[in-house]
Write a protein that holds these residues in place. Structure first.
Motif, short mmCIF file in Angstrom:
data_model
loop_
_atom_site.label_atom_id
_atom_site.label_comp_id
_atom_site.label_asym_id
_atom_site.label_seq_id
_atom_site.Cartn_x
_atom_site.Cartn_y
_atom_site.Cartn_z
N ARG A 1 0.84 -1.19 0.00
CA ARG A 1 0.00 0.00 0.00
C ARG A 1 0.88 1.25 0.00
O ARG A 1 1.95 1.29 0.62
CB ARG A 1 -0.88 -0.01 1.24
CG ARG A 1 -1.78 1.21 1.34
CD ARG A 1 -2.59 1.18 2.62
NE ARG A 1 -3.37 2.38 2.76
CZ ARG A 1 -4.14 2.65 3.81
NH1 ARG A 1 -4.22 1.81 4.80
NH2 ARG A 1 -4.82 3.77 3.86
N ALA B 1 -10.08 1.67 3.41
CA ALA B 1 -10.16 0.52 2.50
C ALA B 1 -11.61 0.19 2.17
O ALA B 1 -11.93 -0.15 1.03
CB ALA B 1 -9.47 -0.69 3.13
N GLN C 1 -13.36 -2.27 -3.01
CA GLN C 1 -12.04 -2.33 -3.64
C GLN C 1 -11.99 -1.61 -4.97
O GLN C 1 -10.90 -1.27 -5.45
CB GLN C 1 -11.60 -3.79 -3.81
CG GLN C 1 -12.41 -4.60 -4.80
CD GLN C 1 -13.63 -5.25 -4.16
OE1 GLN C 1 -14.04 -4.87 -3.07
NE2 GLN C 1 -14.19 -6.25 -4.83
N PHE D 1 -4.70 3.36 -1.76
CA PHE D 1 -4.86 2.02 -2.33
C PHE D 1 -4.82 2.07 -3.86
O PHE D 1 -5.25 1.14 -4.54
CB PHE D 1 -6.18 1.40 -1.85
CG PHE D 1 -6.22 1.17 -0.36
CD1 PHE D 1 -5.64 0.04 0.20
CD2 PHE D 1 -6.82 2.10 0.47
CE1 PHE D 1 -5.67 -0.17 1.57
CE2 PHE D 1 -6.85 1.90 1.84
CZ PHE D 1 -6.28 0.77 2.39
#
Length: 354
Positions: free
Chosen positions: A19, A333, A283, A36
């Motif tokens: 990361r 995240a 994500q 990310f």
């Protein structure tokens, strides 16, 4: 008795070693990227936190924690935020609320936003006021609508919205279709309440050339009524639709960052599922949200936000760009609804913007 929902906890996006360092400052040039490596190109802009219906999963039955009207962003302020976003890589803008059609002279804002170099520009509405405003919005340059409708049953509509406006919603949909709008229907699904609407809503959309997207019930209600037993999962909805209409063919993602997973019926019509609870898509998230009172949020479920008002009133673009970049850089995240430590946002949905 309803079975408990299996909530998926997203796998880590990347190992901590791969990361981008959280101690490094946000990038000063290029697009808006978080730690990310998710690029942010989608901006949702709420133009009001007021609404003319009272869906129980969004608003209290009476009253509400509304921002003072004097704190509502002006059209020039909204345009300043939008053009800054576009300069930093935003390619999709959607106007939301509350109910955006309650905002006076909305078509003027639409005309300005429609002139920006965007790949997609849309508006989300409950369609109660759409019959009278659709033509002006079309003339102003709007071509796509997301219309929220959970049921075609008048009694259930009243139970959900606490209003008797179903006929006005249907008239608004008909008017928009007659003007050539591309329409997606969004329907929140709630176990033991809207289950009977899965088939009729799907048939209604298919017969009119609209795509319908079913949204899992999320913990964003103003009264804290949500629990996992009320969640009708996307997988279960798909099984029920296939039992009625035949096999659904997965549609390859043209945009893997889009929240809906789409399927095609044999006749080519489409259905989508937004599985925020059972299959989170954090994500791939590329969205930012601007509230009606000028707060920039990196997630619907975020518990922190960035106040843009002072920067929007400043003549220099540098500070505004810095705040956009900083907000994205600090993005988490994911929302972790399935985690025991999950906390819903302090703001209800109508105050954030859908």
């Amino acid at each position: 008795m309803a079975s408990l929902v299996q909530i998926a906890v997203p796998a880590p996006l990347e190992s901590q070693s791969s990361r981008l360092s959280e101690t490094r400052t946000h990038p000063l040039t290029g697009g808006m990227v978080d730690t990310f490596s998710r690029a942010h190109t989608d901006l949702r802009i709420s133009v009001t936190d007021r609404c003319n219906i009272r869906c129980f999963y969004c608003m209290p039955e009476e009253g509400g924690d509304f921002a003072p009207m004097a704190r509502q962003l002006s059209f020039p302020q909204i345009m300043r935020a939008a053009t800054t976003g576009v300069r930093l890589g935003v390619r999709k803008i959607r106007l939301t609320g509350g109910e955006p059609l309650l905002r006076p002279r909305l078509a003027e804002l639409v005309e300005s936003l429609a002139a920006l170099p965007l790949a997609d520009f849309a508006l989300t509405t409950n369609a109660v006021l759409l019959d009278s405003q659709a033509k002006a919005l079309r003339t102003a340059g709007l071509r796509r609508l997301n219309i929220h409708l959970d049921t075609l049953d008048p009694q259930r509509f009243h139970q959900i919205t606490r209003r008797n406006d179903l006929s006005r919603v249907l008239a608004g949909i008909d008017r928009a279709l007659s003007l050539g709008f591309e329409i997606k229907l969004n329907a929140v699904t709630i176990r033991d309440l809207t289950e009977p609407d899965l088939i009729p809503m799907t048939r209604f959309a298919r017969e009119r050339g609209m795509e319908i997207r079913f949204i899992e019930f999320m913990p964003l209600d103003a009264q804290g009524l949500w629990n996992t037993q009320q969640v009708l999962t996307a997988a279960e909805m798909r099984r029920r639709l296939e039992a009625e209409f035949g096999p659904l063919e997965p549609i390859p993602d043209t945009d893997p960052r889009a929240p809906a997973v789409e399927y095609r019926f044999a006749d080519g019509s489409k259905v989508g599922f937004i599985a925020s609870v059972s299959q989170p898509f954090c994500q791939n998230c590329n969205r930012l949200r601007l509230t009606a009172d000028g707060k920039l949020r990196y997630c619907l479920f975020a518990r922190e936000e960035t106040d843009l008002r002072a920067a929007l009133d400043d003549d220099s673009d540098q500070e505004l760009e810095r705040l956009f970049r900083k907000t994205v850089w600090e993005k988490w995240a994911g929302h972790n609804i399935g985690d025991a430590a999950f906390e819903p946002p302090q703001r209800p949905m109508y105050s954030i913007g859908g």
